[in-house]
Design a protein around this motif. Structure first.
Motif, mmCIF file in Angstrom:
data_model
loop_
_atom_site.group_PDB
_atom_site.id
_atom_site.type_symbol
_atom_site.label_atom_id
_atom_site.label_comp_id
_atom_site.label_asym_id
_atom_site.label_seq_id
_atom_site.Cartn_x
_atom_site.Cartn_y
_atom_site.Cartn_z
ATOM 1 N N SER A 197 0.853 -1.193 0.000
ATOM 2 C CA SER A 197 0.000 0.000 0.000
ATOM 3 C C SER A 197 0.877 1.226 0.000
ATOM 4 N N THR A 198 0.735 2.043 -1.020
ATOM 5 C CA THR A 198 1.523 3.275 -1.105
ATOM 6 C C THR A 198 0.656 4.520 -1.169
ATOM 7 N N LYS A 199 -0.607 4.367 -1.577
ATOM 8 C CA LYS A 199 -1.477 5.532 -1.703
ATOM 9 C C LYS A 199 -2.312 5.711 -0.439
ATOM 10 N N PRO A 200 -2.566 6.939 -0.077
ATOM 11 C CA PRO A 200 -3.346 7.173 1.139
ATOM 12 C C PRO A 200 -4.825 6.864 0.929
ATOM 13 N N PHE A 201 -5.459 6.536 2.005
ATOM 14 C CA PHE A 201 -6.912 6.354 1.988
ATOM 15 C C PHE A 201 -7.548 7.726 1.841
ATOM 16 N N ALA A 202 -8.212 7.961 0.712
ATOM 17 C CA ALA A 202 -8.718 9.294 0.401
ATOM 18 C C ALA A 202 -10.190 9.216 -0.013
#
Length: 1546
Positions: free
Chosen positions: A971-976
Motif C-alpha cells: 500500500s503506497t497511496k493514502p486512503f482518500a
C-alpha cells in the motif's frame, strides 16, 4: 640489546625468523650486529613461551644493568601488556627479602621477571626460586656469562646441577653482538658450554641482514702528546689540593683517634690498614675539583653525601676543604688551557656539516665518570659547539648502592632525563661511560667518538654498533705516541666478514643463472579466459592480492607476503616457504616450494607460485587470476544518490476477488461484531463474504477531543437464506443512503460487499404512510415524549444537503450542530484554539423548517464510519492473502505485523513499515553476515563485506520481491474517501467486476526492498531468528542457506585448538569461559602481530560481531514501550554502536588483579597487596608500533574520559565532540566486536552470554539510560541540517601542523553567511562537530528571537489581483520577498485589511479558497497571517511522514493549518520519488512563511542515511475552491522546469 628500531614495523624479517626458529628448536645464543633487531626475536620467543598450553611458569629476562632492566621492562610491557611483568633489581630492596612467603607473594600472578643477574643468583642460592619454576631464561648481552660473572653463576650453580639431576630446567636464549671475549682462550666454545646453548647467526638470510646493518666507517684520529704540566701542578687550586692531601696528618683523623682508644687486635689491624692506603686520587680539572668541593659543602650539612661517615669526620674534612683557594671562574676561563685531546675532540665535532648533525646524533665514550662530567661541561660552554649541539651525559647508577661520593657529580635524575631527551632528539650529543655500550636503546646515531679507546674487542664492537645509521662514522682518539691502540686487528675482522658476504653474493648470482631455464617453464593458465601467471610475475601478483584483501591496511599492518628460504639438509639446494598475512585463513596462509633450487630467489618464486595457485583453487581469485574484490557496480537505472523506479502491478483489491461469488450467490458469508469504546455508538454486526482470522483494533477520530477505540472481532461463518440476505441488503441501502446519498447511484442496487445487521433495535424504521422516512420537526414539540434512539439526522429546508445533529429544543426552535460530511475518520484531528464549527457551533432553526430522519442516529454514525471500517477490513484481507500465499511457509501468525510491513509511509496510515524495516535491516544484516562467514571459511573480511552487501542491497531484495509478486500487496497511496477524483462510495459487486482490469504503477526499488526487510522484521517479531531466516530464504531462494547446526559446524574451530595459557584473567574480564580458547586468541590478535604463523587475526570475528551487536541492540530498541520511531531508533542505535563509544567503553572498563609488593617496615619486610588494573586493550596481541598508538589513545582518554562519563550520566546532549576529540584508534572498538563474535560462536548463538559482555562494558546500561532519559543523540551535523531547513550549509575546514600536532578549525556558512566557527581542535571531524553545535544554537536563538519580534510587530504586505487558470479574477498573488530567515526585517504575510468574510458581501477568495459565511471552513481573522498557499507542501509532509502538529509558536495559524489537514485527501500529491519523506512540520513551514521565504524555494528531503539534500524547486500556485462543504480540487499537473526539478501548478 634493545635495538627494536631495526624493524620499525615490528614484523620479523627473514633473518629474525631464522633466529627465532632456531630458538624454538633448542637453546641458542643469537649473535647479530647491534641494531639488527634482537629485541624483536626475544619478544616473539617470550610470547611463544607464554602461550604454550602448560605455561604457568616464569620467564626470567636477565639484563646486566639497572638502566637496561628498566628499558627492557618498558619494551616488554608495551609488547605484552596482558601479562603481569615484574622488575627485580638491587634498587627494589630484594636483599631484605629473607622469607619464602615474601618471594611467593611478590611473584603471585607474575609471568615475566626482568632483573639483574645478581638478584636471580642470590634467589637461587637461598632456595627462594627453583630452576623448575622458570620456563625460559633470556640473557641479554650473553657474552658476560663467563668466569665469575653472576650470569655464569646462575648457570653454574643452578641450571647445570638441576639438569644433571634430571630435573626440569628452562629453555635458554642468549642475545649478544660479540660472543667472543678472548679469542685466544676459545671463548665462544666456553660460552656455549656455560649457557648450554649453541651460537647461531643468520646464514640463510645473511644478505638480508646486511641490507639492514650499516657498518660505520672506522677512522683513527691522532692528537699531539700533551705539553701541559702534569696536573695538579698546572693550577694553583690543584697545587693546594695536592698539598692538603700529601701533608694530611692521619693522627688527627677522627676515625683513627677513635680506633686508638681501643687496645684490641681488631682495632690495631684497622689502624694499620688506614695508614697503608692514604694516597687519594685527584681530579684532572679545576672545575671538577671546585664542583666536588661545593657539592660536599652543601651535602655535608644535610648528610646527603658520604652517609657512612660520622658527623665528626665530615666536619673534619669540611675544615680542610675550607682552607683551599676556591673562587668562581668565568665561563671563558673554564674552557681555556684544554688538553690537546680535548681540542682535537672539539675540532672534530665542529667539522661536521649541519646536514650530518641534523640527520643523526652523536655519542662520545669516556672511561672515567669524572671525565664524562668534565667533557660535558666543556662542550656545553664551547661557543663553537653551542649552536650545533645540545649536550647530555650518562654514567649509569650502582646496582645495589644508592650512596654517593664526594667525587661523583652525576645526578641520577638528571642523567635519566638526559637519556630520554637524547632518544627524543631534544639533545643530540651524549657523553657517556661504557654503560652506554651495551643494550641501552639509543637510536639514530651517525657519529660515535671514542675519547678513550675501548679496552677490548667487545667494547670496540659494542661502541661501533651504536652508529646504526647509514653513512655513519666511528672515530678513535689516540695520542701520536700511543702504541697500545691498534684498530688494525678489528679492521681485519671486518674485511673477513665483508669477504664472506661477497662470496655468498657471487654464489647466489651463479645459482640464479643456472635456475633461469627451469624457472621459465612454470606457467599457470586458465583455459576459459587465457589468463596466466608465471614465475617472473607471481610475486607481484601475490603482493597485490595481499594488499587488497584487507580492510585493516594501515601503518601498523604489513600486508606483504613473508618469505623464508633455507638450504636443504645436504646444503646444496634451497627450499622456501611463504606465509601470507594473518588476516587470511591458516589453510591458505602458507605454501612451500614444490621443488628444490640452486638459488634462493628461484625457491622463493616457487613458493609464491604455489601460494597463488592455492588461492585460485580456494576461490579467492577469479578466472582472470585477479582478486575477487572490486568496486560495487550499480545496475542500470540504479544510482548511488537515489533508488530506481520499477514498473510493478497495481495494489490488489480484495473486494474485487470476492465480487464474483457475491454476484453468483456462491459466497460464503461471515459475521463479525464491530464494537465502539464510547456507549453513544452501539455495536453493529457486519456481514462480509470473507473471513477475518484475527481481531482488528484501531482508532476513529470524531473531533479533536473525542475518539473511538474500535474493535472488529474475528469472524464466524454464518448461513443466510435468500430472504434474509435481501432484508440485510435493503436495510444496508437505507442506512447508506441516509448518509452517502450524494455518492450512491440513482438506480437502486443492493449487491453490497458488506452488510449491516443491527443488534440493538436501532434498525431503520419503515417509511411513513405518505412514503417519506422523515418526521416533521413540528411533531417534536414534546421532546420528553420521544425516544432519543428513534431520532436521526436533522434536515433544514433552507440548507439543503447539510445534515445536522439535534442537540435540544428551545421553544419553537431546534438547536443543532453540523453533522460532518467527511469520510475519513482514521486520521487524528489536530488540537486547535478555535473549536471547529463543523462539530461544536450551535445553530437554531424553526421547527417548521426542520425534519428528522427515521433512521436512528446510531445507524447514521455506523454508516458515517463505514468507509473507515471497510478500509481497515480491506488491508487486513490483503495481509491475510499474503500470509496464505507468499508467506505460507514462513507462517507469520500475527496479521497486524504483516499489515504494518506492507504499508508504505506514503499511505498515511497510523503505522507504516519504517519501524519494522529498521528492525528487519539489522536481522537481514546479521543473517547475511553469519551465512557468508560460515560458507566462506577461507575468505578474509575484505571479501566477506562485498558478498554481504550483495545479499542485502536494495536491488537484490527488489528483484526478489518482484519475482514473487510482493508488489501487489504493498500500500503506497493514502486512503482518500474525500478525494474529488475518487470520492468514496459503497462498493457494489457488479461495479467491482465491471471495473476489473490489470493496471501497473511505478514504485521505488527502495520501497520494495524496505517492505522485504519489514517482513523479515515481522517474521522475527513473530518467531525469532529462525522464522526470519525462513522469510529471507523465501525472497532469496537462489542463495545457499545453511541451517543453524550447519552454520556453527562451519564456524567452530577444529577439535584440537591451539592451546594458549594465561587466558583466565581475560575470560574473567569478559565474563565468559571459552570452550574453544582458539576463538578468544583469534579475537584479540591484530593483523600487525609479528610472527603470527598459525591462527588468524580478528577481522572475521569482528565482521560477525558487528552484526551480533546490532542483533542485540536493535530488537531491544524496537520493543521499547514508547514505540520509538525509526529515526529515533537510528539515532540511539548509532550512539550505542559507533566506534568512538565502543572504544571509550573498551578503555573505561577494567577489573582488578591482585599483585603483591614487599615493603620494609620497622619490624622487617611485609607483603603489601596492590590491585593491578586490567583492561580489555591490555590483551591485544599486536605490533609494538600499534601499541605506541594505543598509548596515545589512552593519554587522550585520560584527558577526555571523565568529561565524557559525566556527560553520558548527567548531560542532555550526547558527547559527540568530546568522543571525536578523544578519537580512540579503531582497534579499541574492533576488539569489542571481535570478542562479541567469538562469544557468539563459542556458545553457538547464545545472545545472553553476549549481553553479559556488553553489560560489563557498560553498553547495555547506557542503552537503558538513553531510553529512560531525554538525551539528544543526533549527530551535530545532522542536527544542523534539521535546524537549517532548506538553507545550504557549507563547512570550510583549515588544518595545519603546529609542533608536530594537527590543529584544525572549521567555519560554518549557511545561506552564504558565516554562522559559527569552531575553536582549535585536534581533527577535522571534531572541528566540524563543534562548529555545527554552535551553529545549531545560534540558529535556534535567532529563529526564536525573530518569531517573537514578528508576532509583536505587524508589517503590512502588498497583495495584487490576477486571473488564474480557472478564470477567477479574485485570486490574491502574495509576492513573498526573498529575505534572510534570521533577519529582523523579513516581511510579514497578512490578509489585506479590506477583505471581508461577511456572507452578505458575497464570495471572497483568500489565497485561492472561496469563502462564505456559512462555510465549514475555520474563520480566518482579517488581521492575521494567511499562509494557505505555502502550507500545501505540508500536506506532502503529512502524506509521507507524520500527522501535522500545531506549533505553539504560531497560535494564530493553527486554524488554517488544521483546515488544510482536514481536507488533505482532496489534493493530488505525486512526489517524484515514492518513499521520500518530507521533513517539514507546521512550525517550520509557517515559520519560514512568517519570515518571508519566497514562493519558489528548495524542498529538502530526508533520506534514510539522515543526510539532507536539495531536490527541486516547486512553484506553488494552488487553488482551493470551497463550495458548501464539498471541496472540489482540480488535478495538479507536474512538469519539469528548466532547472531539472519539477514545477507544480494548478
Amino acid at each position: 640489546m634493545a635495538d627494536r628500531e631495526a624493524s620499525p614495523d615490528d614484523r620479523l624479517r627473514g633473518y629474525q625468523r631464522e633466529m627465532l626458529d632456531a630458538s624454538l628448536r633448542g637453546n641458542t645464543i643469537v649473535v647479530m650486529p647491534t641494531g639488527s633487531g634482537k629485541t624483536l626475536i626475544a619478544v616473539a620467543r617470550i610470547r611463544a613461551e607464554l602461550e604454550r598450553p602448560e605455561s604457568n611458569k616464569l620467564v626470567w629476562f636477565i639484563a646486566n644493568s639497572v638502566e637496561l632492566c628498566c628499558q627492557q621492562l618498558d619494551v616488554l610491557r608495551q609488547n605484552l601488556p596482558a601479562y603481569a611483568i615484574l622488575s627485580l633489581t638491587g634498587q627494589d630492596g630484594v636483599d631484605n627479602w629473607s622469607q619464602q612467603y615474601l618471594w611467593d607473594a611478590v611473584l603471585q600472578n607474575v609471568r615475566i621477571v626482568v632483573g639483574t643477574p645478581a638478584v636471580l643468583k642470590d634467589a637461587l642460592g637461598h632456595g627462594f626460586i627453583r630452576m623448575s619454576r622458570i620456563s625460559l631464561l633470556v640473557f641479554d648481552e650473553a657474552h658476560h656469562c663467563i668466569k665469575n660473572h653472576p650470569m655464569n653463576a646462575i648457570m653454574k650453580n643452578g641450571y647445570h646441577p638441576a639438569k644433571s639431576r634430571s630435573e626440569s630446567v628452562p629453555a635458554v636464549l642468549g642475545l649478544t653482538a660479540s660472543p667472543v671475549i678472548n679469542p685466544k682462550e676459545g671463548g665462544m666454545k666456553q660460552l656455549e658450554e656455560n649457557l648450554d646453548a649453541f651460537v647461531v647467526t643468520p646464514k640463510q638470510s645473511l644478505d638480508e641482514l646486511m641490507r639492514y646493518v650499516y657498518p660505520a666507517h672506522l677512522e683513527m684520529l691522532t692528537y699531539p702528546a700533551s705539553t701541559l704540566d702534569e696536573y695538579p701542578g698546572s693550577s694553583y687550586l690543584g697545587q693546594a689540593l695536592n698539598w692538603a692531601a700529601s701533608s694530611y696528618d692521619f693522627a688527627t683523623d677522627p676515625y683513627v683517634l677513635d680506633l686508638c682508644k681501643y687496645n684490641d687486635e681488631r682495632s690495631q689491624r684497622a689502624v694499620r690498614k688506614v695508614l697503608e692506603t692514604h694516597q687519594l686520587g685527584v681530579g684532572s680539572a679545576t672545575h671538577y675539583v671546585r664542583k666536588c668541593v661545593e657539592r660536599f659543602k652543601k651535602g655535608a650539612v644535610h648528610d646527603l653525601i658520604l652517609p657512612d661517615t660520622t658527623m665528626s669526620e665530615q666536619q673534619h674534612l669540611l675544615r680542610i676543604l675550607e682552607t683551599l683557594p676556591i673562587s668562581d671562574a668565568s665561563s671563558a676561563s673554564q674552557v681555556t688551557n684544554l688538553s690537546e685531546k680535548a681540542e682535537c675532540l672539539i675540532a672534530l665535532l665542529a667539522s661536521q656539516t649541519p646536514d650530518f648533525i641534523c640527520k643523526g646524533k652523536t655519542v662520545i665514550f669516556a672511561k672515567e665518570r669524572a671525565t664524562v662530567g668534565g667533557l660535558s661541561h666543556i662542550l656545553r660552554l664551547s661557543r663553537t659547539l653551542a649552536p650545533l649541539y645540545s649536550v647530555g651525559s650518562f654514567v649509569g647508577t650502582s646496582t645495589f648502592d644508592r650512596r654517593g661520593t664526594i667525587a661523583d657529580l652525576a645526578d641520577p635524575r638528571q642523567q635519566t632525563q638526559d637519556l630520554v631527551d637524547f632518544r627524543k632528539g631534544v639533545k643530540n650529543l651524549m657523553v657517556a661511560t661504557s654503560v652506554l655500550e651495551e643494550g641501552i636503546d639509543v637510536r639514530e646515531c651517525n657519529l660515535v667518538i671514542n675519547f678513550d679507546a675501548p679496552d677490548t674487542l667487545i667494547g670496540f664492537v659494542q661502541r661501533r654498533g651504536r652508529a646504526r645509521m647509514e653513512e655513519s662514522s666511528y672515530y678513535i682518539l689516540a695520542a701520536e705516541d700511543d702504541t697500545k691502540i691498534d684498530p688494525g686487528k678489528w679492521k681485519n675482522q671486518e674485511e673477513r666478514m665483508k669477504q664472506e658476504y661477497m662470496d655468498a653474493l657471487r654464489q647466489r648470482v651463479e645459482a640464479e643463472s643456472l635456475d633461469e631455464e627451469a624457472v621459465n617453464t612454470r606457467v599457470f593458465r586458465i583455459a576459459s579466459t587465457g589468463a596466466m601467471v608465471t614465475f617472473d610475475d607471481v610475486k607481484a601478483h601475490l603482493n597485490h592480492f595481499c594488499s587488497v584483501s584487507t580492510l585493516q591496511a594501515s601503518n601498523y599492518v604489513d600486508t606483504r607476503p613473508d618469505y623464508f628460504a633455507e638450504k636443504t639438509a645436504d646444503g646444496l639446494k634451497w627450499a622456501a616457504t611463504v606465509t601470507l598475512p594473518s588476516f587470511l585463513h591458516q589453510d591458505i596462509r602458507t605454501a612451500s616450494s614444490r621443488e628444490t633450487w640452486l638459488s634462493e630467489a628461484a625457491a622463493i618464486k616457487d613458493a609464491a607460485f604455489e601460494a597463488y595457485v592455492a588461492l585460485y583453487k580456494a576461490g579467492l581469485l577469479n578466472d582472470n587470476l585477479l582478486p575477487l574484490v572490486k568496486e560495487p557496480v550499480f545496475e542500470e537505472g540504479e544510482h548511488i544518490d537515489q533508488p530506481s523506479l520499477v514498473e510493478v502491478a497495481e495494489r490488489a483489491e480484495p473486494w474485487v476477488a470476492l465480487a464474483t461469488p457475491v454476484t453468483h450467490s456462491t459466497a460464503t458469508w461471515h459475521s463479525t461484531i464491530v464494537i465502539f469504546s464510547r456507549g453513544e455508538v452501539g455495536p453493529v454486526r457486519v456481514i462480509l463474504p470473507a473471513q477475518l482470522l484475527q481481531a482488528e483494533h484501531f482508532e476513529l477520530y470524531w473531533t479533536e477531543q473525542i475518539s473511538y477505540s474500535v474493535t472488529i472481532a474475528a469472524t464466524q461463518p454464518v448461513t443466510l437464506r435468500p430472504a434474509q440476505l435481501e432484508v440485510l441488503r435493503n436495510n444496508t441501502d437505507m442506512v447508506m443512503r441516509n448518509v452517502h446519498e450524494s455518492r450512491m447511484p440513482a438506480e437502486r442496487s443492493t449487491d453490497f460487499m458488506l452488510l449491516f445487521d443491527s443488534q440493538d433495535g436501532d434498525a431503520p424504521k419503515p417509511a411513513a404512510s405518505n412514503g417519506t422516512c422523515c418526521t416533521p420537526g413540528t411533531q417534536l414539540s414534546d421532546m420528553n415524549a420521544l425516544n432519543s434512539r428513534d431520532l436521526g439526522l436533522v434536515h433544514v429546508k433552507s440548507r439543503p444537503g447539510l445534515p445536522y445533529r439535534l442537540q435540544r429544543l428551545d421553544g419553537e426552535k431546534m438547536v443543532v450542530t453540523r453533522f460532518p460530511k467527511r469520510k475519513n475518520f482514521l486520521r487524528p484531528i489536530q488540537q486547535q484554539q478555535i473549536n471547529n464549527i463543523a462539530y461544536t457551533t450551535e445553530e437554531a432553526y424553526l421547527l417548521k423548517e426542520c425534519s428528522i430522519d427515521r433512521v436512528p442516529l446510531t445507524s447514521c454514525l455506523h454508516a458515517t464510519f463505514f468507509p473507515s471500517i471497510m478500509h481497515r477490513m480491506e488491508i487486513r484481507l490483503l495481509a491475510q492473502d499474503l500470509q496464505a500465499t507468499l508467506l505460507k511457509d514462513v507462517d507469520i501468525k500475527n496479521t497486524s505485523l504483516v499489515i504494518e510491513a506492507i504499508t508504505a509511509p506514503s499511505a498515511g496510515e497510523s503505522s507504516d513499515y519504517n519501524r519494522l524495516e529498521y528492525l528487519g535491516d539489522s536481522i537481514l544484516k546479521y543473517c547475511a553476515s553469519l551465512q557468508v562467514v560460515a560458507q566462506h571459511p577461507t575468505w578474509p573480511e575484505r571479501y566477506l563485506s562485498p558478498e554481504k552487501s550483495r545479499l542485502v542491497r536494495n536491488s537484490t531484495l527488489c528483484q526478489g520481491a518482484v519475482r514473487l509478486g510482493l508488489d501487489k500487496y504493498i500500500s503506497t497511496k493514502p486512503f482518500a474517501p474525500d478525494s474529488s477524483k475518487s470520492k468514496w462510495r459503497p462498493p457494489y459487486a457488479s461495479e467491482l467486476l465491471a471495473s476489473q482490469h490489470s493496471q501497473t504503477r511505478q514504485m521505488s526499488s527502495k520501497v520494495l526492498a524496505d517492505v522485504v526487510e519489514a517482513l523479515i522484521g515481522a517474521a522475527y517479531m513473530d518467531g525469532g531468528v529462525a522464522k526470519a531466516y525462513h522469510c529471507i530464504q523465501i525472497f532469496l531462494p537462489d542463495e545457499p542457506w545453511y541451517s543453524a547446526s550447519q552454520t556453527f559446524e562451519h564456524l567452530s574451530p577444529d577439535a584440537s585448538p591451539v592451546s594458549v595459557g594465561s587466558l583466565h584473567d581475560l575470560e574473567r574480564l569478559i565474563g565468559h569461559h571459552f570452550t574453544s580458547p582458539t576463538l578468544l586468541i583469534e579475537a584479540i590478535t591484530h593483523a600487525s602481530l609479528p610472527f603470527q604463523r598459525t591462527g588468524m587475526s580478528y577481522e572475521r570475528l569482528e565482521f560477525l560481531g558487528d552484526a551480533v551487536l546490532d542483533l542485540i541492540i536493535v530488537p531491544k530498541l524496537h520493543a521499547h514501550p514508547q514505540k520509538l520511531r525509526h529515526y529515533q531508533m537510528h539515532s540511539i542505535h548509532e550512539a550505542l554502536v559507533n566506534g568512538l563509544f565502543l572504544g571509550y567503553c573498551s578503555m573505561r572498563y577494567s577489573i582488578p588483579q591482585q599483585q603483591n609488593s614487599i615493603v620494609k617496615g620497622p619490624t622487617g619486610c611485609a607483603v603489601q597487596q596492590e590491585a593491578k588494573i586490567l583492561h580489555l586493550h591490555d590483551f591485544i596481541r599486536a605490533s609494538g608500533q600499534l601499541l605506541d598508538a594505543k598509548q596515545a589513545s589512552l593519554e587522550a582518554f585520560e584527558k577526555y574520559g571523565e568529561l565524557i562519563e559525566h556527560t553520558l550520566q548527567a548531560g542532555h546532549k550526547y558527547p559527540w565532540p568530546d568522543l571525536l576529540a578523544m578519537a580512540p584508534q579503531k582497534f579499541f572498538s574492533d576488539i569489542v566486536e571481535s570478542i562479541l563474535g567469538a562469544i557468539y560462536v563459542d556458545t553457538r548463538g547464545n545472545l545472553a552470554a553476549c549481553e553479559v559482555f556488553l553489560d560489563n562494558l557498560g553498553v547495555m546500561a547506557q542503552m537503558r539510560a538513553l531510553l529512560a532519559g531525554d538525551m539528544e543523540t543526533m549527530q551535530p551535523k545532522e542536527r544542523l541540517g534539521v535546524a537549517a531547513g532548506n538553507e545550504a550549509v557549507k563547512y570550510i575546514n583549515t588544518a595545519e601542523k603546529v609542533d608536530g600536532r594537527l590543529v584544525a578549525t572549521c567555519t560554518v556558512r549557511m545561506g552564504g553567511r558565516e554562522i559559527a566557527r569552531s575553536p582549535t581542535c585536534g581533527s577535522k571531524a571534531e572541528a566540524e562537530a563543534r562548529a555545527a553545535l554552535d551553529a545549531v544554537r545560534i540558529v535556534q536563538q535567532g529563529s526564536s528571537h525573530c518569531k517573537r519580534r514578528k508576532l509583536n510587530e505587524p508589517v503590512p504586505v502588498v497583495a495584487t489581483k490576477r486571473t488564474d487558470c480557472l478564470g477567477s479574477d479574485s485570486m490574491l498573488d502574495h509576492n513573498f520577498a526573498s529575505a534572510d530567515p534570521l533577519s529582523e526585517t523579513a516581511p510579514l504575510l497578512r490578509q489585506p485589511s479590506g477583505t471581508s468574510r461577511d456572507s452578505t458581501a458575497g464570495p471572497t477568495t483568500l489565497l485561492g479558497r472561496q469563502s462564505t459565511s456559512d462555510s465549514a471552513d475555520p474563520p480566518v481573522s482579517t488581521d492575521e497571517p494567511c499562509c494557505a498557499s505555502v502550507l500545501v507542501p505540508l500536506l506532502g509532509s503529512y502524506q509521507h511522514e507524520t500527522p501535522v502538529v500545531a506549533d505553539p509558536d504560531y497560535p494564530h495559524l493553527t486554524g488554517e493549518a488544521a483546515w488544510l489537514q482536514e481536507h488533505f485527501d482532496q489534493l493530488k500529491w505525486n512526489p517524484e520519488e515514492e518513499g521520500a519523506r518530507y521533513r517539514w512540520t507546521v512550525g517550520q513551514v509557517v515559520g519560514r512563511v512568517w519570515m518571508g521565504i519566497p514562493d519558489s524555494y528548495d524542498v529538502t528531503r530526508e533520506r534514510n542515511d539522515g543526510c539532507s539534500s536539495p531536490e527541486s524547486l516547486y512553484d506553488l500556485d494552488i487553488s482551493l475552491v470551497a463550495e458548501a462543504d464539498d471541496i472540489e480540487i482540480p488535478d495538479q499537473e507536474i512538469e519539469a522546469d528548466s532547472e531539472g526539478g519539477e514545477r507544480m501548478s494548478t
